[in-house]
Design a protein around this motif. Structure first.
Motif, PDB file in Angstrom:
ATOM      1  N   VAL A  19       0.904  -1.053   0.152  1.00 25.95           N
ATOM      2  CA  VAL A  19      -0.197   0.034  -0.294  1.00 25.95           C
ATOM      3  C   VAL A  19       0.579   1.169  -0.209  1.00 25.95           C
ATOM      4  CG1 VAL A  19      -1.587   1.256   1.700  1.00 25.95           C
ATOM      5  CG2 VAL A  19      -1.624  -1.205   1.138  1.00 25.95           C
ATOM      6  N   SER A  20       0.941   1.850  -0.742  1.00 21.58           N
ATOM      7  CA  SER A  20       1.427   3.724  -0.959  1.00 21.58           C
ATOM      8  C   SER A  20       0.549   4.425  -2.197  1.00 21.58           C
ATOM      9  CB  SER A  20       3.320   3.320  -2.302  1.00 21.58           C
ATOM     10  OG  SER A  20       2.498   3.040  -2.965  1.00 21.58           O
ATOM     11  N   ALA A  21       1.348   5.528  -1.927  1.00 18.21           N
ATOM     12  CA  ALA A  21       0.450   6.759  -3.137  1.00 18.21           C
ATOM     13  C   ALA A  21       1.470   6.298  -4.823  1.00 18.21           C
ATOM     14  CB  ALA A  21       1.609   7.846  -2.496  1.00 18.21           C
ATOM     15  N   GLY A  22       2.070   5.323  -4.906  1.00 20.70           N
ATOM     16  CA  GLY A  22       2.572   4.483  -6.096  1.00 20.70           C
ATOM     17  C   GLY A  22       3.500   5.459  -6.347  1.00 20.70           C
ATOM     18  N   GLY A  23       4.061   4.789  -7.925  1.00 22.62           N
ATOM     19  CA  GLY A  23       4.872   5.220  -8.020  1.00 22.62           C
ATOM     20  C   GLY A  23       5.904   3.788  -9.388  1.00 22.62           C
ATOM     21  N   ARG A  24       6.841   4.584  -9.512  1.00 21.57           N
ATOM     22  CA  ARG A  24       7.417   3.379 -10.646  1.00 21.57           C
ATOM     23  C   ARG A  24       8.037   2.461 -10.551  1.00 21.57           C
ATOM     24  NH1 ARG A  24      12.631   2.902 -11.028  1.00 21.57           N
ATOM     25  NH2 ARG A  24      14.243   4.022  -9.241  1.00 21.57           N
ATOM     26  N   LEU A  25       8.018   1.779  -8.967  1.00 18.70           N
ATOM     27  CA  LEU A  25       8.234   0.489  -8.299  1.00 18.70           C
ATOM     28  C   LEU A  25       6.859  -0.397  -8.164  1.00 18.70           C
ATOM     29  CD1 LEU A  25      12.255   0.911  -6.494  1.00 18.70           C
ATOM     30  CD2 LEU A  25      11.358   0.553  -8.709  1.00 18.70           C
ATOM     31  N   VAL A  26       5.386   0.222  -8.662  1.00 22.05           N
ATOM     32  CA  VAL A  26       4.701  -0.540  -8.503  1.00 22.05           C
ATOM     33  C   VAL A  26       5.003  -1.487  -9.677  1.00 22.05           C
ATOM     34  CG1 VAL A  26       2.167  -0.859  -9.123  1.00 22.05           C
ATOM     35  CG2 VAL A  26       3.268   1.450  -7.622  1.00 22.05           C
ATOM     36  N   LYS A  27       4.626  -0.973 -10.799  1.00 23.96           N
ATOM     37  CA  LYS A  27       4.895  -2.055 -11.971  1.00 23.96           C
ATOM     38  C   LYS A  27       6.051  -3.202 -11.867  1.00 23.96           C
ATOM     39  CE  LYS A  27       4.684   0.955 -15.766  1.00 23.96           C
ATOM     40  NZ  LYS A  27       5.035   1.939 -16.842  1.00 23.96           N
ATOM     41  N   GLN A  28       6.579  -3.232 -10.854  1.00 25.20           N
ATOM     42  CA  GLN A  28       8.388  -4.887 -10.279  1.00 25.20           C
ATOM     43  C   GLN A  28       7.365  -5.334  -9.110  1.00 25.20           C
ATOM     44  OE1 GLN A  28      11.499  -5.063 -11.773  1.00 25.20           O
ATOM     45  NE2 GLN A  28      10.323  -6.599 -10.885  1.00 25.20           N
ATOM     46  N   ILE A  29       6.775  -4.372  -8.664  1.00 20.33           N
ATOM     47  CA  ILE A  29       6.315  -5.155  -7.494  1.00 20.33           C
ATOM     48  C   ILE A  29       4.856  -6.513  -7.913  1.00 20.33           C
ATOM     49  CG2 ILE A  29       3.884  -5.214  -5.756  1.00 20.33           C
ATOM     50  CD1 ILE A  29       6.357  -4.012  -4.358  1.00 20.33           C
ATOM     51  N   GLU A  30       4.538  -5.860  -9.337  1.00 22.70           N
ATOM     52  CA  GLU A  30       3.154  -6.918  -9.963  1.00 22.70           C
ATOM     53  C   GLU A  30       4.071  -7.495 -10.918  1.00 22.70           C
ATOM     54  OE1 GLU A  30       1.071  -3.076 -11.384  1.00 22.70           O
ATOM     55  OE2 GLU A  30       0.000  -3.286  -9.565  1.00 22.70           O
ATOM     56  N   ALA A  31       4.836  -7.157 -11.241  1.00 25.19           N
ATOM     57  CA  ALA A  31       5.799  -7.696 -12.131  1.00 25.19           C
ATOM     58  C   ALA A  31       5.998  -9.363 -11.647  1.00 25.19           C
ATOM     59  CB  ALA A  31       6.516  -7.717 -12.836  1.00 25.19           C
ATOM     60  N   ASP A  32       6.545  -9.152  -9.698  1.00 21.45           N
ATOM     61  CA  ASP A  32       6.452 -10.243  -9.142  1.00 21.45           C
ATOM     62  C   ASP A  32       5.762 -11.242  -8.603  1.00 21.45           C
ATOM     63  OD1 ASP A  32       9.564  -9.134  -9.921  1.00 21.45           O
ATOM     64  OD2 ASP A  32      10.159  -8.150  -8.497  1.00 21.45           O
ATOM     65  N   GLY A  33       4.782 -10.566  -8.929  1.00 16.40           N
ATOM     66  CA  GLY A  33       3.555 -11.284  -8.199  1.00 16.40           C
ATOM     67  C   GLY A  33       3.125 -10.848  -6.955  1.00 16.40           C
ATOM     68  N   GLY A  34       3.357  -9.895  -6.563  1.00 17.36           N
ATOM     69  CA  GLY A  34       2.768  -8.783  -5.579  1.00 17.36           C
ATOM     70  C   GLY A  34       1.605  -8.294  -5.876  1.00 17.36           C
ATOM     71  N   ARG A  35       0.619  -7.393  -4.982  1.00 19.43           N
ATOM     72  CA  ARG A  35      -0.394  -6.261  -5.384  1.00 19.43           C
ATOM     73  C   ARG A  35      -0.202  -5.292  -4.978  1.00 19.43           C
ATOM     74  NH1 ARG A  35      -5.624  -7.079  -3.824  1.00 19.43           N
ATOM     75  NH2 ARG A  35      -4.896  -8.524  -1.802  1.00 19.43           N
ATOM     76  N   HIS A  36      -0.619  -4.065  -5.121  1.00 19.18           N
ATOM     77  CA  HIS A  36      -0.191  -3.199  -5.025  1.00 19.18           C
ATOM     78  C   HIS A  36      -1.689  -2.318  -5.131  1.00 19.18           C
ATOM     79  CE1 HIS A  36       0.150   1.826  -5.736  1.00 19.18           C
ATOM     80  NE2 HIS A  36       0.867   1.422  -4.431  1.00 19.18           N
ATOM     81  N   ILE A  37      -1.977  -1.474  -3.946  1.00 19.38           N
ATOM     82  CA  ILE A  37      -3.788  -0.793  -3.180  1.00 19.38           C
ATOM     83  C   ILE A  37      -2.653   0.812  -3.273  1.00 19.38           C
ATOM     84  CG2 ILE A  37      -5.392  -0.165  -1.609  1.00 19.38           C
ATOM     85  CD1 ILE A  37      -5.070  -3.367  -1.225  1.00 19.38           C
ATOM     86  N   HIS A  38      -3.398   1.597  -3.995  1.00 16.80           N
ATOM     87  CA  HIS A  38      -2.890   3.678  -3.911  1.00 16.80           C
ATOM     88  C   HIS A  38      -3.799   4.044  -2.786  1.00 16.80           C
ATOM     89  CE1 HIS A  38      -3.084   7.443  -5.463  1.00 16.80           C
ATOM     90  NE2 HIS A  38      -1.802   6.624  -5.266  1.00 16.80           N
ATOM     91  N   LEU A  39      -3.151   4.047  -1.870  1.00 17.25           N
ATOM     92  CA  LEU A  39      -3.434   5.793  -1.170  1.00 17.25           C
ATOM     93  C   LEU A  39      -2.303   6.445  -0.230  1.00 17.25           C
ATOM     94  CD1 LEU A  39      -6.294   5.583   0.439  1.00 17.25           C
ATOM     95  CD2 LEU A  39      -4.796   4.345   2.774  1.00 17.25           C
TER      96      LEU A  39
END
Length: 167
Positions: free
Chosen positions: A36-56
């Motif tokens: 969970v974060s305000a987003g950013g360029r490394l979100v793509k890496q989190i998702e590519a590695d199998g994690g999920r991201h929630i924007h907050l």
């Protein structure tokens, strides 16, 4: 098992790199990991590695939006029901403390540096466990906040030798 990591943003830096690495390791071990974060360029890496991201927005220090953001975080915690939470910065940790009232989620605070000694910074010693990158930071927290040694885990930062020419 499921973890949820709170970090202000996923742009660049050592903390963010660490979140990416922890995400990769947890997913490889069969855990579900949510960042969970305000987003950013490394979100793509989190998702590519199998994690999920929630924007907050867990980055802003604006006191007028604190309770609304903490309430949003609480709804995320209720929906996700993580087994453990990792807080990587002071603002996300404070939001979590309010959001976690009555939920009882275990949490790990990652004290990455020797912040100024204050009530605001003390939140990084309130986790069930506090992880530090060095013995220096561990001793700093013990000396300035009375943090018990049994609650401290020193995990030195690693260097990805594949990313640097060390010869």
């Amino acid at each position: 098992m499921k973890t949820l990591q709170l970090v202000p943003a996923m742009e660049q830096g050592g903390v963010e790199r660490g979140v990416v690495e922890v995400n990769r390791a947890l997913v490889a071990a069969g855990w579900e990991n949510v960042v969970v974060s305000a987003g950013g360029r490394l979100v793509k890496q989190i998702e590519a590695d199998g994690g999920r991201h929630i924007h907050l927005d867990v980055k802003s220090k604006n006191p007028f939006t604190y309770f609304s953001r903490a309430a949003k975080l609480r709804r995320i915690l209720e929906a996700e029901r993580p087994d453990a939470l990792c807080a990587h910065s002071r603002v996300p940790a404070w939001l979590f403390l309010w959001a976690n009232r009555r939920l009882g989620i275990k949490w790990i605070s990652f004290a990455h540096g020797a912040n100024s000694v204050s009530r605001y910074s003390s939140v990084m010693t309130r986790g069930d466990i506090t992880v530090t990158p060095s013995r220096y930071i561990a001793d700093y927290l013990k000396e300035n906040y009375g943090l018990d040694e049994s609650k401290i885990r020193v995990i030195p930062r690693a260097i990805d030798r594949g990313r640097f020419d060390i010869d």
